[in-house]
Design a protein around this motif. Structure first.
Motif, PDB file in Angstrom:
ATOM      1  N   TYR A   1      53.829 -40.590  -3.825  1.00 53.00           N
ATOM      2  CA  TYR A   1      52.611 -40.975  -3.104  1.00 53.00           C
ATOM      3  C   TYR A   1      51.401 -40.184  -3.587  1.00 53.00           C
ATOM      4  O   TYR A   1      50.566 -39.721  -2.795  1.00 53.00           O
ATOM      5  CB  TYR A   1      52.809 -40.841  -1.596  1.00 53.00           C
ATOM      6  CG  TYR A   1      53.397 -42.101  -0.966  1.00 53.00           C
ATOM      7  CD1 TYR A   1      54.139 -42.986  -1.729  1.00 53.00           C
ATOM      8  CD2 TYR A   1      53.224 -42.405   0.375  1.00 53.00           C
ATOM      9  CE1 TYR A   1      54.683 -44.131  -1.178  1.00 53.00           C
ATOM     10  CE2 TYR A   1      53.759 -43.547   0.943  1.00 53.00           C
ATOM     11  CZ  TYR A   1      54.483 -44.408   0.162  1.00 53.00           C
ATOM     12  OH  TYR A   1      55.012 -45.548   0.710  1.00 53.00           O
ATOM     13  N   LEU A   2      51.284 -40.062  -4.920  1.00 51.76           N
ATOM     14  CA  LEU A   2      50.124 -39.420  -5.513  1.00 51.76           C
ATOM     15  C   LEU A   2      48.827 -40.067  -5.041  1.00 51.76           C
ATOM     16  O   LEU A   2      47.838 -39.373  -4.751  1.00 51.76           O
ATOM     17  CB  LEU A   2      50.228 -39.497  -7.039  1.00 51.76           C
ATOM     18  CG  LEU A   2      48.971 -39.161  -7.848  1.00 51.76           C
ATOM     19  CD1 LEU A   2      48.537 -37.734  -7.587  1.00 51.76           C
ATOM     20  CD2 LEU A   2      49.210 -39.409  -9.333  1.00 51.76           C
ATOM     21  N   PHE A   3      48.802 -41.394  -4.971  1.00 47.16           N
ATOM     22  CA  PHE A   3      47.567 -42.090  -4.614  1.00 47.16           C
ATOM     23  C   PHE A   3      47.450 -42.350  -3.116  1.00 47.16           C
ATOM     24  O   PHE A   3      46.366 -42.652  -2.629  1.00 47.16           O
ATOM     25  CB  PHE A   3      47.456 -43.409  -5.391  1.00 47.16           C
ATOM     26  CG  PHE A   3      47.413 -43.205  -6.869  1.00 47.16           C
ATOM     27  CD1 PHE A   3      46.238 -42.839  -7.500  1.00 47.16           C
ATOM     28  CD2 PHE A   3      48.559 -43.336  -7.639  1.00 47.16           C
ATOM     29  CE1 PHE A   3      46.197 -42.626  -8.869  1.00 47.16           C
ATOM     30  CE2 PHE A   3      48.536 -43.130  -9.003  1.00 47.16           C
ATOM     31  CZ  PHE A   3      47.355 -42.776  -9.629  1.00 47.16           C
ATOM     32  N   ASN A   4      48.562 -42.245  -2.404  1.00 47.73           N
ATOM     33  CA  ASN A   4      48.495 -42.376  -0.949  1.00 47.73           C
ATOM     34  C   ASN A   4      48.116 -41.012  -0.370  1.00 47.73           C
ATOM     35  O   ASN A   4      48.753 -40.471   0.521  1.00 47.73           O
ATOM     36  CB  ASN A   4      49.816 -42.872  -0.377  1.00 47.73           C
ATOM     37  CG  ASN A   4      49.664 -43.384   1.035  1.00 47.73           C
ATOM     38  OD1 ASN A   4      50.079 -42.753   1.986  1.00 47.73           O
ATOM     39  ND2 ASN A   4      49.028 -44.534   1.181  1.00 47.73           N
ATOM     40  N   ALA A   5      47.081 -40.463  -0.966  1.00 46.95           N
ATOM     41  CA  ALA A   5      46.550 -39.161  -0.610  1.00 46.95           C
ATOM     42  C   ALA A   5      45.181 -39.356   0.030  1.00 46.95           C
ATOM     43  O   ALA A   5      44.574 -40.419  -0.097  1.00 46.95           O
ATOM     44  CB  ALA A   5      46.427 -38.287  -1.865  1.00 46.95           C
ATOM     45  N   GLN A   6      44.711 -38.339   0.696  1.00 49.40           N
ATOM     46  CA  GLN A   6      43.347 -38.373   1.205  1.00 49.40           C
ATOM     47  C   GLN A   6      42.439 -37.768   0.143  1.00 49.40           C
ATOM     48  O   GLN A   6      42.567 -36.595  -0.204  1.00 49.40           O
ATOM     49  CB  GLN A   6      43.232 -37.589   2.509  1.00 49.40           C
ATOM     50  CG  GLN A   6      43.922 -38.275   3.677  1.00 49.40           C
ATOM     51  CD  GLN A   6      43.713 -37.510   4.978  1.00 49.40           C
ATOM     52  OE1 GLN A   6      44.651 -36.906   5.484  1.00 49.40           O
ATOM     53  NE2 GLN A   6      42.515 -37.544   5.510  1.00 49.40           N
TER      54      GLN A   6
ATOM     55  N   ASP B   1      31.500 -28.354   1.571  1.00 49.63           N
ATOM     56  CA  ASP B   1      31.154 -27.533   0.410  1.00 49.63           C
ATOM     57  C   ASP B   1      30.953 -28.360  -0.858  1.00 49.63           C
ATOM     58  O   ASP B   1      30.578 -27.835  -1.906  1.00 49.63           O
ATOM     59  CB  ASP B   1      32.205 -26.441   0.171  1.00 49.63           C
ATOM     60  CG  ASP B   1      33.589 -26.990  -0.208  1.00 49.63           C
ATOM     61  OD1 ASP B   1      33.714 -28.196  -0.497  1.00 49.63           O
ATOM     62  OD2 ASP B   1      34.557 -26.200  -0.195  1.00 49.63           O
ATOM     63  N   GLY B   2      31.217 -29.694  -0.781  1.00 52.05           N
ATOM     64  CA  GLY B   2      30.957 -30.590  -1.892  1.00 52.05           C
ATOM     65  C   GLY B   2      32.056 -30.683  -2.927  1.00 52.05           C
ATOM     66  O   GLY B   2      31.948 -31.486  -3.865  1.00 52.05           O
ATOM     67  N   GLU B   3      33.128 -29.888  -2.786  1.00 53.60           N
ATOM     68  CA  GLU B   3      34.220 -29.929  -3.758  1.00 53.60           C
ATOM     69  C   GLU B   3      35.196 -31.047  -3.394  1.00 53.60           C
ATOM     70  O   GLU B   3      35.979 -30.911  -2.454  1.00 53.60           O
ATOM     71  CB  GLU B   3      34.956 -28.584  -3.804  1.00 53.60           C
ATOM     72  CG  GLU B   3      34.194 -27.483  -4.505  1.00 53.60           C
ATOM     73  CD  GLU B   3      35.117 -26.444  -5.112  1.00 53.60           C
ATOM     74  OE1 GLU B   3      36.244 -26.278  -4.614  1.00 53.60           O
ATOM     75  OE2 GLU B   3      34.701 -25.799  -6.087  1.00 53.60           O
ATOM     76  N   MET B   4      35.141 -32.145  -4.137  1.00 53.94           N
ATOM     77  CA  MET B   4      36.017 -33.271  -3.823  1.00 53.94           C
ATOM     78  C   MET B   4      37.472 -32.813  -3.865  1.00 53.94           C
ATOM     79  O   MET B   4      37.908 -32.173  -4.826  1.00 53.94           O
ATOM     80  CB  MET B   4      35.785 -34.434  -4.776  1.00 53.94           C
ATOM     81  CG  MET B   4      36.417 -35.728  -4.295  1.00 53.94           C
ATOM     82  SD  MET B   4      35.966 -37.204  -5.280  1.00 53.94           S
ATOM     83  CE  MET B   4      34.211 -37.356  -4.925  1.00 53.94           C
ATOM     84  N   THR B   5      38.212 -33.143  -2.802  1.00 50.57           N
ATOM     85  CA  THR B   5      39.548 -32.590  -2.582  1.00 50.57           C
ATOM     86  C   THR B   5      40.574 -33.693  -2.423  1.00 50.57           C
ATOM     87  O   THR B   5      40.330 -34.685  -1.722  1.00 50.57           O
ATOM     88  CB  THR B   5      39.542 -31.687  -1.329  1.00 50.57           C
ATOM     89  OG1 THR B   5      38.591 -30.633  -1.516  1.00 50.57           O
ATOM     90  CG2 THR B   5      40.917 -31.086  -1.069  1.00 50.57           C
ATOM     91  N   LEU B   6      41.720 -33.521  -3.059  1.00 52.77           N
ATOM     92  CA  LEU B   6      42.828 -34.461  -2.951  1.00 52.77           C
ATOM     93  C   LEU B   6      43.901 -33.829  -2.070  1.00 52.77           C
ATOM     94  O   LEU B   6      44.438 -32.765  -2.395  1.00 52.77           O
ATOM     95  CB  LEU B   6      43.391 -34.767  -4.339  1.00 52.77           C
ATOM     96  CG  LEU B   6      44.433 -35.889  -4.430  1.00 52.77           C
ATOM     97  CD1 LEU B   6      43.797 -37.245  -4.129  1.00 52.77           C
ATOM     98  CD2 LEU B   6      45.085 -35.895  -5.815  1.00 52.77           C
ATOM     99  N   VAL B   7      44.190 -34.485  -0.942  1.00 51.16           N
ATOM    100  CA  VAL B   7      45.204 -33.997  -0.010  1.00 51.16           C
ATOM    101  C   VAL B   7      46.477 -34.790  -0.266  1.00 51.16           C
ATOM    102  O   VAL B   7      46.554 -35.982   0.055  1.00 51.16           O
ATOM    103  CB  VAL B   7      44.740 -34.147   1.453  1.00 51.16           C
ATOM    104  CG1 VAL B   7      45.805 -33.624   2.408  1.00 51.16           C
ATOM    105  CG2 VAL B   7      43.410 -33.413   1.668  1.00 51.16           C
ATOM    106  N   VAL B   8      47.488 -34.144  -0.844  1.00 53.01           N
ATOM    107  CA  VAL B   8      48.707 -34.830  -1.266  1.00 53.01           C
ATOM    108  C   VAL B   8      49.902 -34.349  -0.443  1.00 53.01           C
ATOM    109  O   VAL B   8      49.893 -33.243   0.102  1.00 53.01           O
ATOM    110  CB  VAL B   8      48.996 -34.590  -2.771  1.00 53.01           C
ATOM    111  CG1 VAL B   8      47.876 -35.135  -3.636  1.00 53.01           C
ATOM    112  CG2 VAL B   8      49.242 -33.112  -3.053  1.00 53.01           C
ATOM    113  N   PRO B   9      50.956 -35.157  -0.373  1.00 54.40           N
ATOM    114  CA  PRO B   9      52.177 -34.709   0.307  1.00 54.40           C
ATOM    115  C   PRO B   9      52.966 -33.742  -0.565  1.00 54.40           C
ATOM    116  O   PRO B   9      52.780 -33.684  -1.788  1.00 54.40           O
ATOM    117  CB  PRO B   9      52.945 -36.017   0.519  1.00 54.40           C
ATOM    118  CG  PRO B   9      52.526 -36.884  -0.626  1.00 54.40           C
ATOM    119  CD  PRO B   9      51.077 -36.543  -0.873  1.00 54.40           C
TER     120      PRO B   9
END
Length: 417
Positions: free
Chosen positions: A286-291, A297-305
Motif C-alpha cells: 500500500y505504497l500509494f494508499n498512503a496519506q 512547515d511546508g515539507e510534503m510528507t508521505l504517511v505509509v503503513p
C-alpha cells in the motif's frame, strides 16, 4: 475564511472482522476467516490520528455505523439471528471505517456556487457496503450542516457504481485555491469488477457544478485492476501540485499528464516505475494508499503503513526519493495492521475535506484530549477479538451495539443512534 485540508478518519468499529467479503480486494480475501482484534484496530486508528495532529494537520472523525444493520436485514425478510451466514456477515461489516469511500468532495473554490459539495457514495458493487450510505449520509448532514458553506448530496442512483473519494483526486497549487478534479473510473469485463462507473463520476461532476474544462475523467488501467487495485487510491494519490502514481496506474497516462500540465503551472508527476517497484509490491505494501499531506512547515510528507517499510523494493524507492530533490521530503510510518489485513491502508481510513474547520460541527473535529476520551471508550467497550464462527451470536451483537452507544454518548451524538 481560512480554507485548509481536514482529514476525517473513520473510527474502526466494534464489529471489525475478517469475513472476506470484498472480491477483488486481495488482502480481504487472503485473511478471510482470521480472528480480528477490534479493540487493537480502533486504537491503531486513534494513534494514526495522533500522528497527524503531531504533524500539525487538522483532524476530524466519522463514527461507525449501526451494526448489525438490523433494518437492512428486515428489508430482506430476515433478522440477524436467522440470516444465513454470508448475509449476517454483510450486516455486521465494519467497512464504513474506510472513510475514503464515504463520499466524493469538491472544495468551494472548484464549484459554481462557491460551496463545498459532498456526494455520499452508493457503494452498490459489494453487498456488504451497499447498505452503508444511509448511515454515512446522516453523519455528513450533521457534520456539514452549514448551508452557507456546504451542500450535501445523496448517492448517485445505483444503476451506476460510485465508490467515493477513493477514485477521485484533486491537484492545485494550494488546497484553498482553485484546482483540477480528476475522476478515475474502471471498465467492466476484467478479472475483477470495476467498481467506479464513468456515468457515476460524470453525474457527481454535474451535481457539484464543476468547470468541464478543469475536470477530467481518467480510465484506470485494466492491468492495475487485475493486480488488485480495486480502487484508484491503491495505485495513485495526489496532494496540491503533486500526483504520486505507479507507472501502470492509468490507461492513458499521457493524456492525464498533458491535461494537468496545460492547466496547472508547476504540476509535478512523481511516477514509480514498474521496473523498480513491481505493481504487486506496490499493492501489497500500500505504497500509494498512503496519506500525502502538506504540514504547516511546508515539507510534503508521505504517511505509509509499516508494510511499506517491510517491502524491500518499496522502501528502497522511498529512501532514494527522500534523499534526492523530489517534492516528497519526509516519510512517516504508521501501524494500521488490523485495517491492512482487511484491505485498507492509511488513505482508506480518511476522507479529505478542504474547508474552514470552524464551519464544521465541532463534534466531528478532534484534538489530543478528545482522542484520549475516545480511546478510553474503546478500551472499555470494544470487543478484544472476533472469531468468524461467533459472528451470529446474540451476545456479540449486544456487545457491538452497546459499544457504539457508549461512543455516541461520549461525543454527544446520540441523534445518530
Amino acid at each position: 475564511m481560512a480554507l485548509r485540508e481536514i482529514n476525517f478518519d473513520g473510527i474502526i468499529g466494534p464489529s471489525h472482522n475478517y469475513a472476506g467479503l470484498s472480491f477483488g480486494n486481495l488482502a480481504s480475501t487472503k485473511n478471510a476467516g482470521q480472528v480480528s482484534q477490534p479493540r487493537a484496530a480502533a486504537l491503531q486508528g486513534i494513534d494514526k490520528m495522533r500522528a497527524n495532529l503531531a504533524l500539525g494537520l487538522a483532524q476530524g472523525i466519522f463514527l461507525p455505523n449501526a451494526r448489525p444493520n438490523r433494518s437492512w436485514l428486515a428489508e430482506l425478510g430476515t433478522d440477524y439471528e436467522h440470516a444465513d451466514a454470508p448475509l449476517a456477515a454483510a450486516a455486521m461489516s465494519a467497512s464504513s471505517m474506510w472513510a475514503a469511500n464515504a463520499a466524493t468532495v469538491s472544495p468551494a473554490p472548484d464549484t459554481s456556487d462557491g460551496r463545498c459539495h459532498l456526494t455520499a457514495a452508493n457503494l452498490r458493487t459489494m453487498p456488504h457496503r451497499s447498505h452503508e450510505w444511509p448511515g454515512t449520509l446522516a453523519q455528513l448532514k450533521i457534520a456539514f450542516a452549514d448551508p452557507a458553506h456546504f451542500r450535501v448530496h445523496g448517492p448517485v442512483p445505483p444503476a451506476f457504481g460510485d465508490e467515493g473519494a477513493a477514485n477521485h483526486m484533486r491537484v492545485t497549487s494550494k488546497h484553498g485555491e482553485r484546482g483540477l478534479e480528476l475522476f478515475v473510473y474502471g471498465v467492466t469485463g476484467g478479472a475483477f469488477p470495476a467498481r467506479q462507473h464513468l456515468q457515476a463520476s460524470k453525474a457527481i461532476a454535474r451535481l457539484h457544478g464543476l468547470d468541464p474544462d478543469r475536470t477530467l475523467f481518467v480510465e484506470q488501467s485494466e492491468e492495475a485492476i487485475a493486480a488488485g487495485a480495486f480502487h484508484n487510491d491503491v495505485v495513485a494519490v495526489a496532494n496540491e501540485n503533486v500526483l504520486f502514481a505507479h507507472e501502470l496506474a492509468f490507461a492513458d497516462r499521457a493524456g492525464l499528464v498533458g491535461f494537468c500540465e496545460s492547466r496547472l503551472p508547476g504540476f509535478e508527476l512523481v511516477e514509480v516505475p514498474a521496473a523498480e517497484v513491481p505493481i504487486g509490491d506496490a499493492i501489497t505494501s500500500y505504497l500509494f494508499n498512503a496519506q500525502l499531506v502538506t504540514p504547516p512547515d511546508g515539507e510534503m510528507t508521505l504517511v505509509v503503513p509499516t508494510e511499506a517499510r517491510e517491502t524491500p523494493t518499496v522502501w528502497s524507492w522511498i529512501e532514494r526519493h527522500i534523499a534526492g530533490n523530489g517534492p516528497i521530503r519526509r516519510v512517516e510510518v504508521v501501524d494500521v495492521r488490523q485495517s491492512m489485513a482487511n484491505g485498507g491502508g492509511p488513505a482508506c481510513l480518511r476522507l479529505r475535506v478542504v474547508a474552514d474547520p470552524a464551519t464544521v460541527d465541532p463534534r466531528f473535529i478532534v484534538d489530543d484530549a478528545k482522542l484520549d476520551k475516545l480511546a478510553e471508550v474503546i478500551r472499555r467497550t470494544w470487543p478484544i477479538d472476533i472469531d468468524n464462527a461467533d459472528l451470529q451470536k446474540p451476545s456479540l451483537a449486544t456487545d457491538v451495539e452497546a459499544a457504539r452507544t457508549a461512543l455516541l454518548e461520549a461525543l454527544d451524538l446520540t441523534e445518530l443512534a
